[in-house]
Motif scaffolding. Structure first.
Motif, short mmCIF file in Angstrom:
data_model
loop_
_atom_site.label_atom_id
_atom_site.label_comp_id
_atom_site.label_asym_id
_atom_site.label_seq_id
_atom_site.Cartn_x
_atom_site.Cartn_y
_atom_site.Cartn_z
N PHE A 196 4.35 -13.03 -49.26
CA PHE A 196 5.33 -12.00 -48.88
C PHE A 196 4.77 -11.20 -47.72
CE2 PHE A 196 2.49 -9.77 -51.75
CZ PHE A 196 2.41 -8.48 -51.22
N GLU A 197 5.67 -10.58 -46.98
CA GLU A 197 5.28 -9.76 -45.84
C GLU A 197 6.25 -8.61 -45.67
OE1 GLU A 197 4.34 -10.00 -41.02
OE2 GLU A 197 5.32 -11.69 -42.01
N PHE A 198 5.70 -7.41 -45.47
CA PHE A 198 6.48 -6.27 -45.02
C PHE A 198 6.26 -6.15 -43.52
CE2 PHE A 198 5.75 -5.24 -49.47
CZ PHE A 198 6.98 -4.73 -49.87
N GLY A 199 7.33 -6.12 -42.75
CA GLY A 199 7.16 -6.02 -41.31
C GLY A 199 8.43 -5.58 -40.62
N ASN A 200 8.26 -5.05 -39.42
CA ASN A 200 9.40 -4.59 -38.64
C ASN A 200 9.97 -5.73 -37.80
OD1 ASN A 200 9.07 -2.02 -39.61
ND2 ASN A 200 7.92 -1.29 -37.85
N VAL A 201 11.29 -5.71 -37.64
CA VAL A 201 11.95 -6.62 -36.71
C VAL A 201 12.67 -5.75 -35.67
CG1 VAL A 201 12.20 -8.47 -38.39
CG2 VAL A 201 14.03 -6.80 -38.16
N TYR A 202 12.89 -6.32 -34.50
CA TYR A 202 13.36 -5.54 -33.36
C TYR A 202 14.54 -6.23 -32.72
CZ TYR A 202 8.61 -3.90 -34.15
OH TYR A 202 7.46 -3.43 -34.73
N GLU A 229 21.98 -1.93 -24.35
CA GLU A 229 20.57 -1.79 -24.01
C GLU A 229 19.85 -0.77 -24.89
OE1 GLU A 229 18.80 -3.62 -21.63
OE2 GLU A 229 20.63 -4.80 -21.65
N LYS A 230 20.40 -0.52 -26.08
CA LYS A 230 19.72 0.35 -27.03
C LYS A 230 18.92 -0.51 -28.00
CE LYS A 230 22.91 4.26 -26.86
NZ LYS A 230 23.79 5.17 -27.65
N TYR A 231 17.81 0.04 -28.46
CA TYR A 231 16.90 -0.73 -29.29
C TYR A 231 16.95 -0.26 -30.73
CZ TYR A 231 15.02 -2.13 -24.78
OH TYR A 231 14.88 -2.62 -23.52
N SER A 232 16.80 -1.19 -31.66
CA SER A 232 16.75 -0.85 -33.07
C SER A 232 15.51 -1.49 -33.70
CB SER A 232 18.01 -1.35 -33.79
OG SER A 232 18.09 -2.76 -33.77
N GLU A 233 15.02 -0.82 -34.73
CA GLU A 233 13.83 -1.29 -35.44
C GLU A 233 14.10 -1.19 -36.93
OE1 GLU A 233 9.10 -0.01 -35.86
OE2 GLU A 233 10.31 0.71 -34.19
N ASN A 234 13.85 -2.26 -37.66
CA ASN A 234 14.19 -2.31 -39.07
C ASN A 234 13.05 -2.96 -39.85
OD1 ASN A 234 16.32 -4.41 -41.04
ND2 ASN A 234 15.73 -2.34 -41.53
N LYS A 235 12.60 -2.28 -40.93
CA LYS A 235 11.55 -2.84 -41.76
C LYS A 235 12.17 -3.72 -42.83
CE LYS A 235 7.82 -0.55 -42.69
NZ LYS A 235 6.79 -1.44 -42.11
N ARG A 236 11.63 -4.95 -42.94
CA ARG A 236 12.18 -5.91 -43.89
C ARG A 236 11.07 -6.48 -44.75
NH1 ARG A 236 17.38 -6.47 -42.41
NH2 ARG A 236 17.80 -8.07 -43.96
N LEU A 237 11.49 -7.08 -45.85
CA LEU A 237 10.57 -7.77 -46.76
C LEU A 237 10.94 -9.24 -46.78
CD1 LEU A 237 8.54 -8.14 -49.11
CD2 LEU A 237 10.35 -7.36 -50.66
N GLY A 238 9.99 -10.10 -46.46
CA GLY A 238 10.19 -11.54 -46.52
C GLY A 238 9.36 -12.14 -47.65
N ILE A 239 9.96 -13.08 -48.37
CA ILE A 239 9.26 -13.77 -49.46
C ILE A 239 9.44 -15.27 -49.26
CG2 ILE A 239 9.08 -14.11 -51.96
CD1 ILE A 239 10.31 -11.34 -52.33
#
Length: 812
Positions: free
Chosen positions: A590-596, A602-612
């Motif tokens: 598993f990994e906790f990490g941000n995706v972009y 041209e606006k940026y977003s950042e979201n923390k997700r959990l992958g298993i």
């Protein structure tokens, strides 16, 4: 950072019998300079054991080789020895270092050993080796053998070259401790620790009072055009310089900390760098046009060749040292090829400056240059030592290279650095430390660290912070300095501790993440951490993650690190491929990490997700049980156990069109879609060269955190009665999902129905076409009283009727 015990003794006059290397290690560690390793070393690897000084008695041409000579050499034994030598400069009458049979050398100071054996070279017996400088590990020259001054034949080379043994400490520095990037800074902390232990010692830098120009015939002119990048610059001219080999003491000092000597001028700059922590740069004065240097920037796209003979393309913000013909040095980072000191140099212009750390850091990163100078400048060097470092290096060059100081110091200082001043009180110090420390101890510690007491009035204290500690800006920072010398271990533990427990305080997202990671690890998963930078090729021609939504890196280190990731999936697949290629087939990670992501505006977003990720065998083969493969339900069970830890209610929906997963489910929590789980599609498996089935769950962790913090835990007494289970075997259409049946059953009977379980699924023979059979088990309970048969029958009839009405379910 490598620190030499012998170097420390240059600045501290301690007794080595009292202040042992072990004690030094203990004191440095407890004062914040953690010693990660301690090693006994020789200034020349191998200690030149078996190497002696010999005299070449005869030197004749080899009969069968044009480039070889046959020599007889007196090495102090009963008889001269025969040595075949290929050096062009070997001649009779020379005193030379000879490696005798059995000696072990480490050419270039490397790890590969060369053992000297008796042998024949083109038919002639050779009983040793006459050595060049690099073969002894004393330098880099291989132009010929090392020819020595007349001395006693048979003298051990270690004695002749003053080979020294030393203890070196490998110190793990935190980024704020730039003062410990030189031996003097480390010695300052060591002295403070020794004084705390009651061991008196004096700390001093070598004197530079002898710095006086011998003539003023070669003054250089200096102009700073970019004062923001270089607010402080000092320089001096050295004439009559004789570039050559450094004396033994200097070479041994550098070798002890892992540096190879180059020549006396370069060696001095390196020595002073590691002594004071302040970088220097030496220019060939005759290569500077009109004896005039400018600190400036050059036009963007300007080409510049550095000392490593590589061409660099400059940016308009790169700070340069230049003359009227162009760049001479990338300021604070790396020198230029056409201005460096060579064997023919007779005039040196020596530079000591203070450069803007931010500018240096950006330039070093832009050109992928990490030098000893840039490493220090980008962290901030002590501006109070700039002029001292220049004088110290100039005097050493006079000593080891016969130089003369040919000018006054030329300088331009556009910013004077003032010592920051901080107010604090003894009461506040003791409150932060947790116990009272004697006033005399506080003043002694501050004095040992060169903090000046400007004023003291009752409980108040006014302190001037030395410039070498740029990170000390608050009252608490000064208290921390006192504490690290006083000793963390000397703070007494109280007999009791008092604390207030927060009420209804929401848990911090970091705490929830740690709890989630602990839960998944307890289930048997391993946590992985992949780079947020990834390959641009993953997103080209990808409709699931369009390339136009990628966040590009302006200055990528490589093609594989060109964009920010838009999904955790591919990093996890790379991890699986790496492990499978090394015969690690069972993967549960598993990994906790941000995706972009970048949107159309041209606006940026950042979201923390959990992958298993789940792949490979679920259970290894054993004599008692066969091997079983992981399945979709392995992943589903992990997800459900994880959600259960946070008391979250969830349900699944059929997965709609999805290019990432070939098949699977949509996960809903508190009525909102928070993720998906299922089989990874072949497209992504092919990208990472995986041929085994991989199951993957992608969960929006940011959204889940808000749900967890809103979740209310309800407690109830244990039931006074026993639950009753009833089973139904239902015939339904193949399109009907178990989750649909469970949902209707729980909606129909909310009071007594506690659980619905699926214990059997059957399709095939003896069933009508388009039909399947579900075996459902219903757990019914009234926590306060026992249900009678009539109540149970009515409950089951109500549930059965609802299922027949909603799904045309038939009782088998």
């Amino acid at each position: 950072m490598t620190i030499s015990y012998s170097w420390l003794r240059r600045y501290l006059n301690f007794d080595p019998a009292v202040v042992t290397p072990t004690l030094v290690s203990e004191i440095l560690t407890r004062t914040g300079l953690e010693v990660e390793g301690m090693e006994e070393i020789e200034s020349i690897k191998g200690g030149l054991k078996g190497v002696v000084i010999g005299k070449v008695l005869t030197c004749e041409q080899h009969p069968d080789a044009d480039r070889l000579k046959v020599t007889t050499v007196d090495v102090g034994g009963d008889e001269p020895i025969n040595i075949v030598c290929g050096a062009p400069n070997v001649a009779a009458g020379q005193y030379v270092p000879v490696a005798t049979i059995g000696a072990v050398l480490y050419p270039g100071g490397g790890e590969e050993a060369l053992k000297i054996k008796k042998g024949k070279i083109r038919g002639s017996v050779s009983e040793g080796m006459i050595c060049a400088e690099d073969e002894l590990g004393m330098g880099v020259s291989h132009d010929g053998i090392l020819v020595l001054e007349e001395t006693t034949v048979g003298t051990p080379a270690a004695e002749y070259f003053n080979i020294e043994n030393d203890i070196v400490f490998e110190i793990g520095l935190t980024p704020n401790r730039t003062d410990a990037l030189g031996h003097y800074g480390v010695a300052r902390d060591l002295r403070a620790g020794l004084l705390r232990d009651g061991i008196e010692t004096q700390l001093s830098l070598p004197s530079v009072v002898a710095f006086t120009p011998e003539h003023k015939e070669r003054p250089f002119k200096l102009t700073i055009e970019d004062t923001e990048g270089c607010p402080q610059f000092y320089g001096v001219t050295l004439t009559d310089v004789k570039v050559g080999e450094s004396p033994s003491w200097l070479k041994n000092a550098l070798l002890s900390i892992g540096l190879q000597p180059v020549n006396n001028i370069v060696d001095v700059t390196n020595f002073v760098l590691h002594e004071t922590g302040h970088p220097l740069h030496a220019y060939d004065g005759d290569k500077v046009a009109n004896d005039h240097l400018l600190v400036r920037t050059l036009p963007k796209g300007t080409k510049f060749i550095t000392l490593d003979e590589k061409e660099r393309t400059l940016d308009a913000s790169d700070l340069m040292i230049a003359d009227s013909n162009g760049g001479k040095c990338i300021a604070g980072v790396f020198g230029g090829l056409d201005s460096g000191v060579s064997n023919g140099t007779t005039t040196v212009f020596l530079e000591a400056a203070w450069f803007n750390p931010v500018r240096i850091r950006k330039t070093a990163k832009r050109h992928a240059l990490n030098t000893d100078a840039s490493f220090r400048y980008e962290r901030g060097v002590d501006p109070a030592l700039t002029e001292y470092a220049l004088k110290r290096a100039a005097l050493l060059m006079c000593e080891v290279a016969g130089a003369k100081i040919g000018s006054d110091i030329v300088s331009e200082v556009t910013q004077k650095f003032e010592e920051p001043q901080i107010h604090l009180s003894y009461k506040r110090i003791n409150a932060l430390l947790g116990q009272a420390i004697p006033r005399e101890d506080i003043l002694s510690i501050l004095d040992s660290l060169e903090f000046r007491i400007i004023g003291e009035n009752g409980d108040a204290l006014h302190v001037a912070v030395p410039l070498y500690r740029w990170d000390v800006t608050r009252e608490a920072d000064v208290v921390e300095e006192i504490l690290r010398i006083f000793g963390f271990d000397n703070i007494e533990f109280p007999e009791g501790m008092r604390m207030n427990l927060p009420h209804n305080e929401p848990r911090h997202p970091d705490d929830l993440r740690r709890l989630a990671a602990s839960t998944l690890a307890g289930i048997g998963l391993s946590e992985i951490m992949n780079n947020s930078l990834t390959k641009r090729s993953y997103y080209e021609d990808n409709t699931d993650f369009p390339i136009e939504n990628c966040v590009d890196i302006l200055n990528p280190l490589s093609q594989d690190l060109g964009v920010m990731r838009m999904t955790l999936l591919l990093g996890g697949l790379e991890t699986i491929a790496y492990n499978r290629n090394r015969q690690q087939k069972t993967i549960r990670a598993f990994e906790f990490g941000n995706v972009y992501r970048k949107n159309e505006s041209e606006k940026y977003s950042e979201n923390k997700r959990l992958g298993i990720w789940v792949s490979g065998p679920r259970q290894a083969a054993h004599w008692s049980t066969p091997s079983t493969d992981s399945s979709f339900f392995t992943l589903k069970g992990i997800v459900e156990a994880f959600l259960g830890r946070f008391n979250l209610n969830f349900f699944y929906k059929t997965l709609g069109e999805n290019g990432v997963l070939a098949d699977g489910l949509e996960l809903n929590v508190q009525g909102r879609a928070v993720g998906t789980l299922g089989y990874v599609s072949r497209k992504y498996m092919k990208m990472c060269d995986i041929d085994e089935v991989v199951f993957y769950a992608d969960i929006d962790w940011d959204m889940l955190v808000t749900m967890i913090t809103r979740s209310v835990v309800k407690y109830a007494d244990l039931p006074k009665t026993f639950a009753v289970q009833r089973d139904l075997a239902l015939l339904v259409d193949t399109s009907v999902q178990y989750a649909d049946l469970e949902k209707i059953a729980k909606r129909t009977e909310k009071k007594w129905l506690k659980e619905v379980d699926l214990f059997d699924v059957y399709e095939g023979k003896n069933l009508p076409e388009g039909k399947k059979s579900y075996g459902l088990r219903f757990t019914i309970l009234d926590a306060e009283k026992t249900l009678n048969d009539k109540q149970l029958d009515q409950t089951m009839a109500k549930i059965q009727s609802a299922l027949e009405r909603e799904f045309q379910a038939e009782l088998r």
